[in-house]
Design a protein around this motif. Structure first.
Motif, PDB file in Angstrom:
ATOM      1  N   LEU A   9      40.314  40.214  47.983  1.00 39.27           N
ATOM      2  CA  LEU A   9      41.351  40.588  49.230  1.00 39.27           C
ATOM      3  C   LEU A   9      41.841  42.042  48.791  1.00 39.27           C
ATOM      4  O   LEU A   9      42.266  42.251  47.831  1.00 39.27           O
ATOM      5  CB  LEU A   9      42.278  39.429  48.841  1.00 39.27           C
ATOM      6  CG  LEU A   9      43.485  39.630  50.112  1.00 39.27           C
ATOM      7  CD1 LEU A   9      42.902  39.649  51.649  1.00 39.27           C
ATOM      8  CD2 LEU A   9      44.555  38.719  49.893  1.00 39.27           C
ATOM      9  N   LEU A  10      41.546  42.739  49.936  1.00 41.09           N
ATOM     10  CA  LEU A  10      41.897  44.188  49.869  1.00 41.09           C
ATOM     11  C   LEU A  10      41.352  44.849  48.941  1.00 41.09           C
ATOM     12  O   LEU A  10      41.988  46.031  48.119  1.00 41.09           O
ATOM     13  CB  LEU A  10      43.620  44.171  49.975  1.00 41.09           C
ATOM     14  CG  LEU A  10      43.959  43.669  51.217  1.00 41.09           C
ATOM     15  CD1 LEU A  10      45.709  43.844  50.921  1.00 41.09           C
ATOM     16  CD2 LEU A  10      43.647  44.479  52.407  1.00 41.09           C
ATOM     17  N   GLY A  11      39.968  44.395  48.115  1.00 44.51           N
ATOM     18  CA  GLY A  11      39.473  45.165  47.319  1.00 44.51           C
ATOM     19  C   GLY A  11      39.735  44.511  45.788  1.00 44.51           C
ATOM     20  O   GLY A  11      39.479  45.178  44.717  1.00 44.51           O
ATOM     21  N   PHE A  12      40.552  43.584  45.615  1.00 39.57           N
ATOM     22  CA  PHE A  12      41.161  42.950  44.509  1.00 39.57           C
ATOM     23  C   PHE A  12      40.327  41.730  44.104  1.00 39.57           C
ATOM     24  O   PHE A  12      40.538  41.021  45.233  1.00 39.57           O
ATOM     25  CB  PHE A  12      42.671  42.908  44.236  1.00 39.57           C
ATOM     26  CG  PHE A  12      43.258  44.189  44.338  1.00 39.57           C
ATOM     27  CD1 PHE A  12      43.254  45.157  43.314  1.00 39.57           C
ATOM     28  CD2 PHE A  12      43.791  44.859  45.553  1.00 39.57           C
ATOM     29  CE1 PHE A  12      44.007  46.346  43.079  1.00 39.57           C
ATOM     30  CE2 PHE A  12      44.496  46.130  45.500  1.00 39.57           C
ATOM     31  CZ  PHE A  12      44.585  46.859  44.294  1.00 39.57           C
ATOM     32  N   ASP A  13      39.935  41.356  42.960  1.00 38.58           N
ATOM     33  CA  ASP A  13      39.629  39.924  42.490  1.00 38.58           C
ATOM     34  C   ASP A  13      40.700  38.965  42.832  1.00 38.58           C
ATOM     35  O   ASP A  13      41.692  39.090  42.151  1.00 38.58           O
ATOM     36  CB  ASP A  13      38.902  40.106  41.553  1.00 38.58           C
ATOM     37  CG  ASP A  13      37.987  38.615  41.199  1.00 38.58           C
ATOM     38  OD1 ASP A  13      38.330  37.638  41.841  1.00 38.58           O
ATOM     39  OD2 ASP A  13      37.254  38.846  40.403  1.00 38.58           O
ATOM     40  N   VAL A  14      40.533  37.908  43.623  1.00 38.14           N
ATOM     41  CA  VAL A  14      41.593  36.844  44.092  1.00 38.14           C
ATOM     42  C   VAL A  14      41.705  36.200  42.509  1.00 38.14           C
ATOM     43  O   VAL A  14      42.937  35.860  42.399  1.00 38.14           O
ATOM     44  CB  VAL A  14      41.158  36.010  45.281  1.00 38.14           C
ATOM     45  CG1 VAL A  14      42.339  34.954  45.357  1.00 38.14           C
ATOM     46  CG2 VAL A  14      41.094  36.917  46.317  1.00 38.14           C
ATOM     47  N   TYR A  15      40.857  35.714  41.960  1.00 34.25           N
ATOM     48  CA  TYR A  15      40.951  34.890  40.650  1.00 34.25           C
ATOM     49  C   TYR A  15      41.690  35.730  39.733  1.00 34.25           C
ATOM     50  O   TYR A  15      42.606  35.383  38.788  1.00 34.25           O
ATOM     51  CB  TYR A  15      39.402  34.778  40.099  1.00 34.25           C
ATOM     52  CG  TYR A  15      38.962  33.574  40.908  1.00 34.25           C
ATOM     53  CD1 TYR A  15      39.410  32.615  41.918  1.00 34.25           C
ATOM     54  CD2 TYR A  15      37.467  33.623  40.890  1.00 34.25           C
ATOM     55  CE1 TYR A  15      38.945  31.831  42.466  1.00 34.25           C
ATOM     56  CE2 TYR A  15      36.792  32.628  41.823  1.00 34.25           C
ATOM     57  CZ  TYR A  15      37.494  31.798  42.779  1.00 34.25           C
ATOM     58  OH  TYR A  15      36.739  30.937  43.302  1.00 34.25           O
ATOM     59  N   ILE A  16      41.561  37.100  39.360  1.00 33.42           N
ATOM     60  CA  ILE A  16      42.154  37.994  38.313  1.00 33.42           C
ATOM     61  C   ILE A  16      43.492  37.887  39.040  1.00 33.42           C
ATOM     62  O   ILE A  16      44.584  37.962  37.968  1.00 33.42           O
ATOM     63  CB  ILE A  16      41.386  39.249  38.558  1.00 33.42           C
ATOM     64  CG1 ILE A  16      39.967  38.985  37.924  1.00 33.42           C
ATOM     65  CG2 ILE A  16      42.243  40.152  37.598  1.00 33.42           C
ATOM     66  CD1 ILE A  16      39.236  40.460  37.776  1.00 33.42           C
ATOM     67  N   VAL A  17      43.663  38.534  40.119  1.00 29.33           N
ATOM     68  CA  VAL A  17      45.093  38.547  40.517  1.00 29.33           C
ATOM     69  C   VAL A  17      45.987  37.344  40.529  1.00 29.33           C
ATOM     70  O   VAL A  17      47.103  37.332  40.187  1.00 29.33           O
ATOM     71  CB  VAL A  17      45.208  38.924  41.973  1.00 29.33           C
ATOM     72  CG1 VAL A  17      46.672  39.140  42.875  1.00 29.33           C
ATOM     73  CG2 VAL A  17      44.683  40.381  42.392  1.00 29.33           C
ATOM     74  N   GLY A  18      45.418  35.934  40.891  1.00 28.66           N
ATOM     75  CA  GLY A  18      46.023  34.892  40.634  1.00 28.66           C
ATOM     76  C   GLY A  18      46.343  34.640  39.428  1.00 28.66           C
ATOM     77  O   GLY A  18      47.472  33.997  39.115  1.00 28.66           O
TER      78      GLY A  18
END
Length: 332
Positions: A9-18
């Motif tokens: 999402l917007l170039g960021f990994d959703v799992y890592i950000v979560g």
């Protein structure tokens, strides 16, 4: 999309950000539980220091112990050197020192020698910050694209260096005054109860400081110091005037005037404090109603900038995706 990585999402990994956000939330929960279980009395250390100072004043002592005496002498020598330097530069005036001392007292700093340090910082910080900004902007050229912005950044650094200490002290004093204003009606109610119970004025102030020290530590601090001054000063009027000097509130000045008049003319203290308490409660209610009345106008800008765009995306997003899928299917 690479199967080895998750959705983005917007170039960021959703799992890592979560995962990061979940870790931050877990740390916040642990910190909240820790602060809730380790409640400490904010007035205990301050009251202990005030009681120690009271005993020293009663015994006629200024310092206690060789180490404390040496530290005080070093601090006095430092402030004396700063004062002599500023005096030789013709930038130190007694009226200026008195204004800074009152601001420090209103911010909760009892050491009057800090006024010399604040004035010295106002003379030194513009040179340091201005020189650092000049080197970074014009010599190192951190932002080479800036033209007129360099002048603005340099002026901002000079302004922060000159007004920074004063703004910092004023901000602390304002927060302290707001905290004292919130607890003043409750303190007056307790003073009325203590006066009707037959306690003396200094005992009543001491009792109110102990009762309200946990809920309103700033107000308890001021009342405790006033009770100590009432017990050893020759003129009780001076103790009340010191309270008005340390707290920049018209309500506190009204209380001080009432206390001085009752001490001088012998008028009933409980009735006068009861009237003041009712006035302060009405004033606090009117201030809350005023803030509530301003809330719709204040919420207009965040509503337009943040809430409405998200609402449009949520409502129109699925329809836009369906239309795009339909067009892409027709073209294919």
């Amino acid at each position: 999309m690479d199967p080895a990585t998750g959705p983005t999402l917007l170039g960021f990994d959703v799992y890592i950000v979560g995962s990061i956000m979940a870790g931050i939330a877990a740390l916040a929960v642990v910190f909240a539980i820790y602060t809730a279980l380790t409640i400490k009395d904010p007035m205990s250390k301050r009251v202990k220091a005030l009681e120690g100072r009271r005993e020293e004043l009663k015994m006629g002592l200024v310092t206690a112990g060789t180490k404390k005496r040496q530290s005080l002498v070093r601090k006095t020598d430092t402030t004396d050197r700063i004062k002599d330097t500023l005096g030789s530069m013709k930038v130190l005036q007694q009226s200026q020192v008195e204004v800074v001392q009152q601001k420090l007292a209103q911010a909760g700093f009892r050491n009057k020698e800090l006024a010399i340090v604040i004035i010295g910082l106002r003379a030194v910080l513009p040179i340091l910050l201005g020189g650092f900004a000049f080197v970074m902007l014009y010599l190192v050229e951190v932002y080479p694209d800036w033209q007129m912005k360099r002048v603005g950044a340099l002026a901002l650094a000079l302004f922060i260096g000159y007004k920074g200490p004063e703004l910092y002290i004023s901000n602390i004093a304002k927060k302290r005054s707001d905290a004292i204003r919130k607890g003043l009606p409750d303190a007056l109610d307790l003073l009325v109860i203590c006066a009707e119970a037959g306690l003396t004025v200094d005992a009543a102030f001491n009792r109110v400081a102990k009762e309200l020290g946990r809920a309103y530590p700033e107000l308890g601090d001021e009342f405790a110091l006033t009770a100590i001054e009432l017990s050893f000063l020759n003129e009780r009027k001076k103790a009340f005037n010191n309270l008005a000097y340390r707290v920049d509130l018209d309500a506190v000045k009204g209380v001080v005037t009432t206390m001085i008049q009752t001490e001088r003319y012998g008028t009933p203290l409980a009735s006068a404090l009861r009237v003041l308490s009712a006035e302060f409660r009405n004033e606090r209610m009117m201030r809350a109603e005023e803030k509530a009345a301003r809330l719709p106008a204040i919420m207009t800008v965040p509503l337009i900038l943040f809430i409405l765009p998200v609402l449009f995306i949520v409502i129109l997003g699925p329809a836009a995706c369906s239309i795009a899928d339909a067009f892409s299917g027709g073209i294919g």
